[in-house]
Structure formats: structure tokens, C-alpha cells
Design a protein around this motif. Structure first.
Motif, PDB file in Angstrom:
ATOM      1  N   ASN A 356      75.293 -12.470 -57.121  1.00  0.00           N
ATOM      2  CA  ASN A 356      74.408 -13.491 -57.381  1.00  0.00           C
ATOM      3  C   ASN A 356      72.822 -13.603 -56.802  1.00  0.00           C
ATOM      4  N   CYS A 357      72.957 -13.400 -55.532  1.00  0.00           N
ATOM      5  CA  CYS A 357      72.067 -13.738 -54.541  1.00  0.00           C
ATOM      6  C   CYS A 357      71.120 -12.221 -54.258  1.00  0.00           C
ATOM      7  N   TYR A 358      70.409 -11.741 -55.233  1.00  0.00           N
ATOM      8  CA  TYR A 358      69.700 -10.529 -55.186  1.00  0.00           C
ATOM      9  C   TYR A 358      68.445 -10.795 -54.068  1.00  0.00           C
ATOM     10  N   SER A 359      67.924 -12.009 -54.294  1.00  0.00           N
ATOM     11  CA  SER A 359      66.519 -12.033 -53.607  1.00  0.00           C
ATOM     12  C   SER A 359      66.792 -12.855 -52.316  1.00  0.00           C
ATOM     13  N   ILE A 360      67.953 -12.553 -51.736  1.00  0.00           N
ATOM     14  CA  ILE A 360      68.212 -13.420 -50.234  1.00  0.00           C
ATOM     15  C   ILE A 360      67.642 -12.639 -49.157  1.00  0.00           C
ATOM     16  N   GLU A 361      66.777 -13.324 -48.390  1.00  0.00           N
ATOM     17  CA  GLU A 361      66.004 -13.009 -47.220  1.00  0.00           C
ATOM     18  C   GLU A 361      66.603 -13.352 -45.863  1.00  0.00           C
ATOM     19  N   TYR A 362      67.152 -14.518 -45.833  1.00  0.00           N
ATOM     20  CA  TYR A 362      67.910 -15.055 -44.535  1.00  0.00           C
ATOM     21  C   TYR A 362      69.405 -15.415 -45.017  1.00  0.00           C
ATOM     22  N   LEU A 363      70.230 -14.662 -44.249  1.00  0.00           N
ATOM     23  CA  LEU A 363      71.605 -14.848 -44.581  1.00  0.00           C
ATOM     24  C   LEU A 363      72.625 -15.204 -43.403  1.00  0.00           C
ATOM     25  N   THR A 364      73.262 -16.385 -43.723  1.00  0.00           N
ATOM     26  CA  THR A 364      74.394 -16.639 -42.585  1.00  0.00           C
ATOM     27  C   THR A 364      75.565 -16.246 -43.375  1.00  0.00           C
ATOM     28  N   ILE A 365      76.279 -15.441 -42.317  1.00  0.00           N
ATOM     29  CA  ILE A 365      77.651 -15.048 -42.814  1.00  0.00           C
ATOM     30  C   ILE A 365      78.970 -15.249 -41.700  1.00  0.00           C
ATOM     31  N   PRO A 366      80.081 -15.663 -42.198  1.00  0.00           N
ATOM     32  CA  PRO A 366      80.890 -15.955 -41.194  1.00  0.00           C
ATOM     33  C   PRO A 366      81.485 -14.295 -40.595  1.00  0.00           C
ATOM     34  N   VAL A 367      81.837 -14.396 -39.237  1.00  0.00           N
ATOM     35  CA  VAL A 367      82.573 -13.290 -38.833  1.00  0.00           C
ATOM     36  C   VAL A 367      83.951 -12.851 -39.827  1.00  0.00           C
ATOM     37  N   PHE A 368      84.112 -12.019 -40.604  1.00  0.00           N
ATOM     38  CA  PHE A 368      85.189 -11.994 -41.489  1.00  0.00           C
ATOM     39  C   PHE A 368      86.193 -10.948 -40.779  1.00  0.00           C
ATOM     40  N   PRO A 369      87.455 -11.004 -41.364  1.00  0.00           N
ATOM     41  CA  PRO A 369      88.595 -10.029 -41.016  1.00  0.00           C
ATOM     42  C   PRO A 369      88.146  -8.803 -40.973  1.00  0.00           C
ATOM     43  N   LEU A 370      88.770  -7.912 -39.837  1.00  0.00           N
ATOM     44  CA  LEU A 370      88.515  -6.752 -39.680  1.00  0.00           C
ATOM     45  C   LEU A 370      89.310  -5.759 -40.752  1.00  0.00           C
ATOM     46  N   LEU A 371      89.154  -6.067 -42.125  1.00  0.00           N
ATOM     47  CA  LEU A 371      89.921  -5.257 -43.057  1.00  0.00           C
ATOM     48  C   LEU A 371      88.712  -4.651 -43.918  1.00  0.00           C
ATOM     49  N   GLU A 372      89.576  -3.398 -44.536  1.00  0.00           N
ATOM     50  CA  GLU A 372      88.609  -2.411 -45.384  1.00  0.00           C
ATOM     51  C   GLU A 372      88.044  -3.060 -46.677  1.00  0.00           C
ATOM     52  N   THR A 373      88.745  -3.833 -47.101  1.00  0.00           N
ATOM     53  CA  THR A 373      88.271  -4.742 -48.488  1.00  0.00           C
ATOM     54  C   THR A 373      86.969  -5.497 -48.084  1.00  0.00           C
ATOM     55  N   HIS A 374      86.981  -6.275 -46.851  1.00  0.00           N
ATOM     56  CA  HIS A 374      85.778  -6.827 -46.631  1.00  0.00           C
ATOM     57  C   HIS A 374      84.697  -6.103 -46.281  1.00  0.00           C
ATOM     58  N   PHE A 375      84.810  -4.976 -45.721  1.00  0.00           N
ATOM     59  CA  PHE A 375      84.072  -4.041 -45.144  1.00  0.00           C
ATOM     60  C   PHE A 375      83.094  -3.562 -46.522  1.00  0.00           C
ATOM     61  N   ILE A 376      84.102  -3.064 -47.375  1.00  0.00           N
ATOM     62  CA  ILE A 376      83.512  -2.278 -48.525  1.00  0.00           C
ATOM     63  C   ILE A 376      82.663  -3.518 -49.411  1.00  0.00           C
ATOM     64  N   GLU A 377      83.288  -4.841 -49.589  1.00  0.00           N
ATOM     65  CA  GLU A 377      82.471  -5.799 -50.172  1.00  0.00           C
ATOM     66  C   GLU A 377      81.101  -6.012 -49.648  1.00  0.00           C
ATOM     67  N   PHE A 378      81.091  -6.116 -48.106  1.00  0.00           N
ATOM     68  CA  PHE A 378      79.874  -6.267 -47.440  1.00  0.00           C
ATOM     69  C   PHE A 378      78.880  -4.951 -47.561  1.00  0.00           C
ATOM     70  N   GLU A 379      79.423  -3.987 -47.597  1.00  0.00           N
ATOM     71  CA  GLU A 379      78.568  -2.731 -47.714  1.00  0.00           C
ATOM     72  C   GLU A 379      78.024  -2.868 -49.196  1.00  0.00           C
ATOM     73  N   LYS A 380      78.662  -3.665 -50.421  1.00  0.00           N
ATOM     74  CA  LYS A 380      77.806  -3.921 -51.393  1.00  0.00           C
ATOM     75  C   LYS A 380      76.808  -4.723 -51.374  1.00  0.00           C
ATOM     76  N   LEU A 381      77.275  -5.871 -50.552  1.00  0.00           N
ATOM     77  CA  LEU A 381      76.361  -6.731 -50.368  1.00  0.00           C
ATOM     78  C   LEU A 381      74.840  -6.021 -49.883  1.00  0.00           C
ATOM     79  N   LEU A 382      75.040  -5.380 -48.926  1.00  0.00           N
ATOM     80  CA  LEU A 382      73.720  -4.983 -48.286  1.00  0.00           C
ATOM     81  C   LEU A 382      73.105  -3.797 -49.348  1.00  0.00           C
ATOM     82  N   LYS A 383      73.681  -3.189 -50.134  1.00  0.00           N
ATOM     83  CA  LYS A 383      73.143  -2.316 -51.060  1.00  0.00           C
ATOM     84  C   LYS A 383      72.287  -3.122 -52.245  1.00  0.00           C
ATOM     85  N   LYS A 384      72.991  -4.427 -52.497  1.00  0.00           N
ATOM     86  CA  LYS A 384      72.188  -4.982 -53.455  1.00  0.00           C
ATOM     87  C   LYS A 384      71.163  -5.978 -52.988  1.00  0.00           C
TER      88      LYS A 384
END
Length: 485
Positions: A356-384
Motif C-alpha cells: 500500500n505505501c509506495y510513497s513512504i519516505e520515512y519508515l519505522t519498523i520493528p526488528v522482526f524475527p530472523l526468518l527467511e519469510t520475513h526477509f523475503i517480504e522486507f526485500e519486496k518492501l525495499l523494491k517497491k
């Protein structure tokens, strides 16, 4: 051509109206510049960050407008005032659209230390000020003088756009304002009262185009020793009335002094009605668990939200608020909490931002679990989210002994996918970088704009000279802009 130049200058100075340093320097260029900038400076001259109580020139400008008869009268009372021989280069007060009682009273105090003499000055200065200003757009009546009862007040205040006040002012003062001013767009209330001020509620109720509301609690000098039983609900009436302005209100900002035995549910239900907000800022820990509230938040829609700034919130509640916020630019959260399932909550939070938030410029995010699923989704977030300029992690999830592993994963993802707009990264205690990981990161960051990095565990890096040498090297090479070690 000179007319055109003056028009262009005016447009430029309008853009600089919040920067007093530049505007004041423009006064010294030439007369055309001075003539152009004076009306802008004097539209709201009390807004700038200067020490008004030490500015003799402002006292002189204000008092020069007094008649010679009044000057002589005041002078005989022992008030410091020049009776004659003064002239002004400009009719400054003819440009003024603002009255700030506290600041003007500070300036008036330069005339005499006597309370009675200051009262005499107030009587005269506010009387001609309300006559001289063609209309009042901005009014600050903290430490109020009875200005609304002056004969010309009704005409001058009808077009009021912005009001700053405190809740210690007599309700009748607000009742009069409510009948005079019904087009106020910005209201800022400093709450110094433990009881409801019905006048402020009535003033808010009468407004026809309220867009900006800010509330700041300021009734406690020593928070630790305050007797909260004195609090007699200064909130409910006002916040219920605010719901009636849901169609126009786009800025909602509050800072409560929180009593955890007090029921703030009324505020959270008010928020459910304010779905046209562009800015929502809550500098208090108010988003506590409430099953009914959570259910209603699930179907709430904040489509126009651009800035969300909250001290403390459940990660699911934050997700509900931003799930349809296509224009969100800033998400600033001081601390997240959850009930049971943080793994699912943090994963859903990351996905929601990504979707949803393609225009985000400043982002606070909690430290999430060290799991592959989370890093895959986080990588998608950075791409978008290619407009991302600032990324700040908050301590939330901690796996002892995995801090360096998390740092290694994070470094690799940032190098691969982070936008070239990213300028700032905040790293908490839960994430650490090995020397090798940091060196690799900085080498691959070359060619991008310099990055500022804020490290939670400063001692971890500061106590190792190899880290300090590494930081110094990449500062010199222009890879690092700032680092807090």
C-alpha cells in the motif's frame, strides 16, 4: 520591469516566510527588497525565533503609534517612552494580521517593571493595535488580555484563521469568540486545567471549516508526585464535538499526560470517525488493547493519511490504520507492542507497507524475527518503496546470540534493494554488524549519496579501535555522512 521584479521577489519571499534568518537579511539589500519583504515579516511578526523581550526596536515601533497626549500621560507615570522626534520608514502595523498576547506583553514589560504601569500600556497598545490591524488572521491568547471585548474586535476577528489558547481562560471569553469567529481553520489548545472548559468546547462546536486541531497537556509540574485524583475529565466533551468536524479535519495532534487508571476510550473512538485525516500524531501511550476498538479499526479507512506519528501502538492496530493509506509518506512509531503472535503480526505489517505505501519516505519498523519469510517480504518492501529516505528499526524482537547474523542479512538486503534515495538508517541494540560486514557494506554503498547511521549499541563499536578507523576512513571517502560514535 521593476514591477515585475518586485512581484517575483514577493513570490520568492513568500516561500521563505518561515525562515526569519533569510528574510531579515533581505532587508539590507536595497529599498525594493526591503519594501517587498516588510509586509511578509510583519504579517505575523511574533512567529519568529527571536528574544522579543530584549528587542528595544520593537517596543519603539509599537509605542510610536501612540498619540503625543497618551505618551505624555504615560511618561508622567514613569513609563519609559519617547514623546516626540520619531518617525517610521514603514507603516509596519498596517501589514500586521497577528496578535500574540504573551509576546506583546513581554515587549510591553520593557516600558516599566510596575504591574499597574504595564496594565496602562496594555490598555492603550491593544486598543490602537486592534484598530490598526485591518484584520486579524492569527491570535494567540495564552496569558490573555481581554482583547475580544474591545469595540473593534468583532470586525477585526471575523476572519480569524488560527487560534492558540489555554484552558485557564474564562469560558465566557470563549463564548464571545465562538460568536465572533466561526471560520477558524487551526485551533491549538494548551490544557492547563484539570476540569472541562465548556467555552473551548463551544468554540470548537461553532466552527464551520476546522482543519487542524492540536491539544497539549501542560497541567503537571512534577509528574511523579501528581495526584491524578484531581483530574476531572477535561477531555470528553471536546473530543466528542470533534467528531462533528470529521468531514473537514485533516490534522489531528495530541499530547496527553497519561494516567493509566483513566479511561481514554473516548479518544480512540473519536479517531474512528476522523477518516479524512492527512496527519495523525499521538505523543502518548493511548493505544492499549481493546477488542471492540480493534474490530472497528479493521474496517476503518484512512485513505488520505500522509503522516502517522505515534508513541506506542499494537503492531496489529498500526497495520489496520495504514492498510489503505496509499499516500503515506511518514510512519514514525516510538515503540511497538503485541499480545501473543509477533511473528505473524510483524510479517503482516511488512506486507501491508509493501502493498500500500509506495510513497513512504520515512519508515519505522520493528526488528522482526530472523526468518527467511520475513526477509523475503522486507526485500519486496525495499523494491517497491523507492522513495524511502529514512529507515529506522525499533527494538522489539531479540534472539540472543543472533545480533551479528541479523546484521549480516540486513546489510546484504540493503545493498541489493535499497533505493538510492535512502539517506538515513537507524539500528537498535538488537542488530549488530561485524567489521567485515560493515566494510563490505560501505564498499558497495560507494557511488550513492552519503548515508547517516544511528547505532543503538554505541559502546560495542566505540570500544573497538578497528571500527573507529573504519568509520573515519569512509567518512573521509564521503560514504558516511554522520555516525553517532
Amino acid at each position: 520591469m521593476s514591477k515585475l521584479n518586485k512581484d517575483i521577489l514577493f513570490l520568492i519571499f513568500e516561500e521563505l516566510q518561515d525562515n526569519s534568518k533569510y528574510l531579515f537579511s533581505c532587508l539590507m539589500v536595497n529599498r525594493i527588497w526591503s519594501e517587498t519583504v516588510i509586509p511578509i515579516l510583519w504579517r505575523n511578526p511574533w512567529r519568529y525565533a527571536i528574544n522579543y523581550s530584549k528587542k528595544n526596536s520593537l517596543y519603539t515601533i509599537i509605542t510610536v503609534y501612540l498619540s503625543n497626549y497618551i505618551k505624555e500621560f504615560l511618561s508622567k507615570k514613569g513609563i519609559k517612552i519617547k514623546i516626540s522626534g520619531q518617525s517610521l520608514a514603514f507603516d509596519y502595523l498596517s501589514f500586521c494580521r497577528s496578535i500574540n498576547i504573551k509576546i506583546i506583553d513581554d515587549i510591553i514589560s520593557m516600558g516599566s517593571s510596575s504591574e499597574y504601569n504595564r496594565f496602562l500600556l496594555q490598555e492603550e497598545i491593544y486598543s490602537f493595535l486592534i484598530k490598526k490591524c485591518p484584520e486579524i488572521k492569527y491570535l494567540n491568547i495564552c496569558d490573555t488580555y481581554e482583547i475580544v471585548y474591545l469595540p473593534e474586535a468583532k470586525v477585526r476577528l471575523e476572519s480569524l484563521c488560527e487560534l492558540t489558547c489555554d484552558t485557564l481562560i474564562d469560558s465566557r471569553y470563549f463564548y464571545r469568540l465562538a460568536h465572533i469567529c466561526q471560520q477558524i481553520q487551526r485551533i491549538i489548545i494548551i490544557n492547563k486545567n484539570l476540569k472541562a472548559n465548556h467555552g473551548t468546547a463551544k468554540l470548537i462546536e461553532f466552527q464551520k471549516n476546522l482543519k487542524y486541531f492540536k491539544w497539549v497537556d501542560d497541567f503537571v509540574e512534577d509528574y511523579d508526585y501528581f495526584d491524578w485524583e484531581q483530574l476531572e475529565d477535561p477531555y470528553t466533551e471536546i473530543f466528542n464535538i470533534l467528531e462533528k468536524h470529521a468531514n473537514t479535519l485533516n490534522h489531528f495532534e495530541i499530547s496527553f499526560l497519561v494516567d493509566y487508571n483513566y479511561d481514554y476510550t473516548f479518544l480512540l473512538y473519536t479517531l474512528l470517525e476522523l477518516q479524512n485525516l492527512k496527519i495523525l500524531a499521538i505523543y502518548s501511550s493511548l493505544f492499549l488493547d481493546n477488542a471492540d476498538l480493534n474490530k472497528k479499526l479493521e474496517v476503518a479507512t484512512y485513505r488520505d493519511l500522509e503522516i502517522l506519528e505515534i508513541d506506542y501502538i499494537n503492531i496489529y492496530q498500526a497495520t489496520y490504520i495504514i492498510k489503505n493509506s496509499l499516500y503515506l509518506r511518514e510512519l514514525r512509531i516510538a515503540d511497538f507492542y503485541d499480545n501473543d503472535n509477533f511473528n505473524d503480526g510483524s510479517l503482516n505489517f511488512i506486507r501491508t507497507i509493501c502493498e500500500n505505501c509506495y510513497s513512504i519516505e520515512y519508515l519505522t519498523i520493528p526488528v522482526f524475527p530472523l526468518l527467511e519469510t520475513h526477509f523475503i517480504e522486507f526485500e519486496k518492501l525495499l523494491k517497491k518503496c523507492q522513495k524511502l529516505r529514512s529507515l529506522n528499526f525499533k527494538e522489539r524482537y531479540y534472539e540472543k546470540g543472533k545480533e551479528l547474523e541479523f546484521g549480516d542479512y540486513l546489510s546484504n538486503v540493503l545493498i541489493r534493494e535499497a533505493s538510492t534515495n535512502l539517506r538515513e538508517i537507524g539500528i537498535p541494540y538488537d542488530i549488530k554488524f561485524s567489521l567485515k560486514t560493515l566494510e563490505t557494506f560501505f564498499e558497495k554503498w560507494k557511488g550513492r549519496p552519503a548515508v547517516s547511521i544511528y547505532l543503538g549499541d554505541i559502546c560495542f563499536y566505540r570500544n573497538n579501535n578497528s571500527y573507529m578507523k573504519l568509520f573515519d576512513k569512509y567518512k573521509i571517502e564521503g560514504v558516511i555522512k554522520n555516525i553517532n560514535v
